[in-house]
Design a protein around this motif. Structure first.
Motif, mmCIF file in Angstrom:
data_model
loop_
_atom_site.group_PDB
_atom_site.id
_atom_site.type_symbol
_atom_site.label_atom_id
_atom_site.label_comp_id
_atom_site.label_asym_id
_atom_site.label_seq_id
_atom_site.Cartn_x
_atom_site.Cartn_y
_atom_site.Cartn_z
ATOM 1 N N LEU A 22 0.823 -1.204 0.000
ATOM 2 C CA LEU A 22 0.000 0.000 0.000
ATOM 3 C C LEU A 22 0.864 1.264 0.000
ATOM 4 N N LEU A 23 1.896 1.280 0.828
ATOM 5 C CA LEU A 23 2.795 2.447 0.858
ATOM 6 C C LEU A 23 3.491 2.625 -0.486
ATOM 7 N N TYR A 24 3.878 1.529 -1.104
ATOM 8 C CA TYR A 24 4.507 1.577 -2.425
ATOM 9 C C TYR A 24 3.528 2.147 -3.462
ATOM 10 N N MET A 25 2.292 1.694 -3.410
ATOM 11 C CA MET A 25 1.301 2.180 -4.377
ATOM 12 C C MET A 25 0.998 3.660 -4.177
ATOM 13 N N TRP A 26 0.998 4.117 -2.934
ATOM 14 C CA TRP A 26 0.817 5.554 -2.693
ATOM 15 C C TRP A 26 1.990 6.326 -3.296
ATOM 16 N N GLN A 27 3.174 5.750 -3.171
ATOM 17 C CA GLN A 27 4.357 6.385 -3.751
ATOM 18 C C GLN A 27 4.245 6.410 -5.277
ATOM 19 N N ILE A 28 3.746 5.347 -5.867
ATOM 20 C CA ILE A 28 3.549 5.299 -7.324
ATOM 21 C C ILE A 28 2.567 6.391 -7.747
ATOM 22 N N GLU A 29 1.486 6.561 -6.997
ATOM 23 C CA GLU A 29 0.542 7.640 -7.309
ATOM 24 C C GLU A 29 1.263 8.987 -7.320
ATOM 25 N N ASP A 30 2.109 9.223 -6.324
ATOM 26 C CA ASP A 30 2.845 10.490 -6.258
ATOM 27 C C ASP A 30 3.871 10.620 -7.381
ATOM 28 N N ILE A 31 4.502 9.521 -7.765
ATOM 29 C CA ILE A 31 5.453 9.555 -8.888
ATOM 30 C C ILE A 31 4.712 9.918 -10.176
ATOM 31 N N ILE A 32 3.549 9.343 -10.359
ATOM 32 C CA ILE A 32 2.744 9.662 -11.545
ATOM 33 C C ILE A 32 2.373 11.139 -11.532
ATOM 34 N N ARG A 33 1.955 11.645 -10.383
ATOM 35 C CA ARG A 33 1.612 13.076 -10.274
ATOM 36 C C ARG A 33 2.830 13.956 -10.523
ATOM 37 N N ALA A 34 3.977 13.565 -9.965
ATOM 38 C CA ALA A 34 5.201 14.355 -10.142
ATOM 39 C C ALA A 34 5.606 14.423 -11.615
ATOM 40 N N ASN A 35 5.197 13.443 -12.380
ATOM 41 C CA ASN A 35 5.490 13.421 -13.816
ATOM 42 C C ASN A 35 4.309 13.938 -14.635
ATOM 43 N N GLY A 36 3.399 14.628 -13.985
ATOM 44 C CA GLY A 36 2.290 15.270 -14.674
ATOM 45 C C GLY A 36 1.349 14.315 -15.397
ATOM 46 N N LEU A 37 1.246 13.079 -14.901
ATOM 47 C CA LEU A 37 0.430 12.042 -15.540
ATOM 48 C C LEU A 37 0.817 11.857 -17.007
ATOM 49 N N ASP A 38 2.088 12.082 -17.291
ATOM 50 C CA ASP A 38 2.628 12.015 -18.654
ATOM 51 C C ASP A 38 3.422 10.718 -18.804
ATOM 52 N N LEU A 39 2.901 9.805 -19.611
ATOM 53 C CA LEU A 39 3.527 8.495 -19.773
ATOM 54 C C LEU A 39 4.949 8.601 -20.314
ATOM 55 N N ALA A 40 5.202 9.539 -21.225
ATOM 56 C CA ALA A 40 6.551 9.698 -21.788
ATOM 57 C C ALA A 40 7.547 10.096 -20.701
ATOM 58 N N LYS A 41 7.122 10.962 -19.788
ATOM 59 C CA LYS A 41 7.999 11.366 -18.677
ATOM 60 C C LYS A 41 8.253 10.188 -17.737
ATOM 61 N N ILE A 42 7.217 9.411 -17.481
ATOM 62 C CA ILE A 42 7.358 8.237 -16.613
ATOM 63 C C ILE A 42 8.275 7.223 -17.278
ATOM 64 N N GLN A 43 8.133 7.082 -18.581
ATOM 65 C CA GLN A 43 9.004 6.181 -19.344
ATOM 66 C C GLN A 43 10.467 6.572 -19.115
ATOM 67 N N ALA A 44 10.760 7.875 -19.248
ATOM 68 C CA ALA A 44 12.137 8.353 -19.125
ATOM 69 C C ALA A 44 12.645 8.316 -17.684
ATOM 70 N N SER A 45 11.804 8.720 -16.739
ATOM 71 C CA SER A 45 12.290 8.861 -15.360
ATOM 72 C C SER A 45 12.159 7.594 -14.519
ATOM 73 N N VAL A 46 11.314 6.661 -14.941
ATOM 74 C CA VAL A 46 11.095 5.467 -14.127
ATOM 75 C C VAL A 46 11.426 4.193 -14.905
ATOM 76 N N ILE A 47 10.663 3.938 -15.949
ATOM 77 C CA ILE A 47 10.752 2.649 -16.651
ATOM 78 C C ILE A 47 12.126 2.431 -17.270
ATOM 79 N N ASP A 48 12.657 3.454 -17.935
ATOM 80 C CA ASP A 48 13.963 3.307 -18.591
ATOM 81 C C ASP A 48 15.108 3.119 -17.596
ATOM 82 N N ARG A 49 14.849 3.397 -16.331
ATOM 83 C CA ARG A 49 15.886 3.250 -15.295
ATOM 84 C C ARG A 49 15.950 1.849 -14.707
#
Length: 186
Positions: free
Chosen positions: A16-43
């Motif tokens: 649950l704590l991890y999922m809350w963090q994921i929600e915040d990561i998505i928000r920090a990336n402006g709900l932009d999949l391309a940004k999430i791709q670069a800042s999270v997935i590609d890492r």
């Protein structure tokens, strides 16, 4: 997604704590999949193309859910709220059942901290279990941002962590039908 599914199987509180963090990561990336791709997935090192595609689709589905549920700026996805609901239901069942005096004792050791936290919540009062998770998540955010944590806060978090760990352990026992045997439920 990989981490989430592992945590879900092993420790519902960490999940649950991890999922809350994921929600915040998505928000920090402006709900932009391309940004999430670069800042999270590609890492993530060593992902196969299939794993990368699956992870991208997972984030995409979470973004879609956040938009549909109106939690783009704050709040939690219904799937995460459902975990809280399950934990609250189990918590209440454990408190009612006389066979769990250790759980009840751990809760009553934690209750003064919950009451104090709820008194500081103003209009945003949450239930006892969610208050504990809010405290744990707040501590995680404080640590990540390098903020100083007072000894009294550390004591409170230690007790809340013990209590939530007990609840999480019981949650997994309950999921495996080892907590309330079938004959008790009839």
């Amino acid at each position: 997604m990989i981490t989430a599914s592992l945590k879900r199987k092993e420790n519902i509180a960490e999940y649950l704590l991890y999922m809350w963090q994921i929600e915040d990561i998505i928000r920090a990336n402006g709900l932009d999949l391309a940004k999430i791709q670069a800042s999270v997935i590609d890492r993530y090192p060593g992902l196969s193309d299939a794993q990368r595609k699956e992870m991208t689709e997972w984030y995409e589905s979470l973004i879609d859910m956040m938009r549909r549920e109106g939690v783009e700026k704050s709040g939690h996805l219904q799937l995460n709220k459902n975990v809280i609901i399950q934990l609250v239901d189990l918590h209440q069942a454990l408190l009612k059942a006389p066979r769990f005096p250790d759980y009840t004792a751990e809760f009553y050791k934690t209750l003064p901290y919950i009451v104090e936290l709820r008194s500081k919540a103003g209009e945003n009062k949450a239930g006892e279990i969610e208050t504990c998770f809010n405290a744990l998540y707040g501590m995680l955010m404080m640590r990540l941002s390098g903020k100083e944590i007072t000894p009294s806060t550390q004591d409170a978090i230690r007790q809340i962590s013990r209590f939530i760990a007990t609840l999480a352990k019981n949650f997994h026992l309950d999921e495996a039908d080892k907590l309330f045997p079938a004959e008790e439920n009839s």
